[in-house]
Design an enzyme around this catalytic site. Structure first.
Site, PDB file in Angstrom:
ATOM      1  N   ASP A   1      29.290  48.451  82.871  1.00 18.40           N
ATOM      2  CA  ASP A   1      29.167  48.326  84.324  1.00 18.40           C
ATOM      3  C   ASP A   1      29.261  49.711  84.959  1.00 18.40           C
ATOM      4  OD1 ASP A   1      29.146  45.598  83.939  1.00 18.40           O
ATOM      5  OD2 ASP A   1      31.293  45.357  84.363  1.00 18.40           O
TER       6      ASP A   1
HETATM    7  N1  URA Z   1      32.829  43.871  80.030  1.00 18.27           N
HETATM    8  C1  URA Z   1      32.774  44.061  81.370  1.00 18.27           C
HETATM    9  O1  URA Z   1      33.216  43.243  82.153  1.00 18.27           O
HETATM   10  N2  URA Z   1      32.208  45.201  81.803  1.00 18.27           N
HETATM   11  C2  URA Z   1      31.731  46.171  80.978  1.00 18.27           C
HETATM   12  O2  URA Z   1      31.253  47.204  81.456  1.00 18.27           O
HETATM   13  C3  URA Z   1      31.807  45.948  79.595  1.00 18.27           C
HETATM   14  C4  URA Z   1      32.353  44.784  79.148  1.00 18.27           C
END
Ligand code: URA
Length: 254
Positions: free
Chosen positions: A113
C-alpha cells in the site's frame, strides 16, 4: 557480473548496448557507423543487427561488454509512493530508481500500500515474479506492524485458525507474534505477522476482522529474503547472488 539471467534469444545490438548503459540508441548507431562495435571480432555497422547475448562476444571500442538480461533490486519502500509502474497523480517506486537501474525496465513484484514501507522486490524477470506471486506457492511474507488496541492470545489463535474478512473470505493460517505493548492515552501493540497469501490490504483487513486497526505497516521479508535494514528508505540495491538464490528457492517451493 553474474551470468544468471542470460538467455539464448537474439536481440538487436542497440537494445542490448543501451540496456548496459553504453549510450542511447542514437549514440550506439553513431558508434556502429564509426566501426567501433564488433561481434565475434567482425565489425558490425548496422545497429539493428541481431546478436545472441549468451554466445556472441560483443566489443565496443575494443572493450568486451558483459551482457545480462535481468535485474533484481531490493527497495526499502518509503511511505507515500505507489508500488505501481505509472500513475497520473502520485510518485511511483520507479521514480526512485537510478537511471542505470531504470534502463532494465523493472517492475514491482506484488504491491505494498502507499503507506506501507519496507521490502519491495523489483525485477524484469517475469518468470520469477510470477512464481513468487503465484497463489499456489504460498511464499511467506512477514510484516511488522503497530496496531491500535490490545492484540492478545485470542487474536493469535484466531489468525492461526484463519479469520473471516468482511467479504466472507477466510484467510489461510497466519502466524502472529506479539512483540510488545505500549499503554499511553491509547494502547498500541507491536506485532509480527507472517502470511502466505497476498489478498488486497490483507494485513489491515485481518486486524479489522478482530476489531483492531493497523497504524503502521512494514514488510520485513519475502520467502527467505530479508530486508537489508542498512538500506535507507527510498534506496534500492541489487540483490547479491546469495539473496537471489534464496529467493529462487522460495519461489520454487510448492
Ligand atoms: N497487507 C496490507 O494491508 N497492506 C500491505 O501493503 C501489505 C499487506
Amino acid at each position: 557480473m553474474s551470468g544468471a539471467g542470460n538467455t539464448n534469444k537474439k536481440q538487436r545490438i542497440d537494445k542490448i548496448l543501451s540496456h548496459m548503459g553504453i549510450g542511447s540508441r542514437s549514440d550506439i548507431r553513431k558508434q556502429a557507423k564509426q566501426g567501433l562495435i564488433t561481434v565475434n571480432g567482425a565489425v558490425v555497422k548496422d545497429s539493428g543487427f541481431h546478436v545472441d547475448s549468451a554466445q556472441d562476444v560483443i566489443e565496443v571500442g575494443g572493450e568486451p561488454v558483459l551482457y545480462r538480461e535481468f535485474i533484481y533490486l531490493m527497495m526499502n519502500k518509503p511511505p507515500g509512493v505507489l508500488s505501481a509502474t505509472e500513475d497520473k497523480r502520485d510518485r511511483t517506486v520507479l521514480d526512485l530508481l537510478k537511471a542505470e537501474q531504470a534502463l532494465f525496465e523493472p517492475f514491482p513484484v506484488g504491491r505494498l500500500d502507499k503507506d506501507t514501507v519496507g521490502l519491495l522486490l523489483l525485477t524484469n524477470d517475469g518468470k520469477l515474479a510470477h512464481e513468487l506471486l503465484s497463489p499456489r506457492k504460498h511464499v511467506p511474507k512477514t510484516y511488522e506492524a503497530t496496531v491500535e488496541g490490545e492484540v492478545d492470545a485470542a487474536d493469535v489463535a484466531a489468525f492461526a485458525a484463519g479469520v473471516e474478512l468482511e467479504d466472507g473470505y477466510v484467510t489461510l493460517p497466519a502466524s502472529l507474534r506479539i512483540l510488545s505493548r505500549e499503554r499511553g492515552s491509547r494502547v498500541l501493540s507491536y506485532i509480527s505477522l507472517t502470511i502466505t497469501e497476498g489478498k488486497f490490504h490483507q494485513v489491515k483487513r485481518m486486524f479489522v476482522a478482530v476489531g483492531k486497526k493497523v497504524v503502521f505497516l512494514k514488510r520485513v521479508s519475502m520467502g527467505d529474503l530479508k530486508l537489508d535494514e542498512s538500506l535507507p528508505q527510498g534506496a534500492c540495491r541489487e540483490l547479491t547472488a546469495e539473496e537471489l538464490e534464496l529467493l529462487r528457492r522460495g519461489g520454487a517451493e510448492e
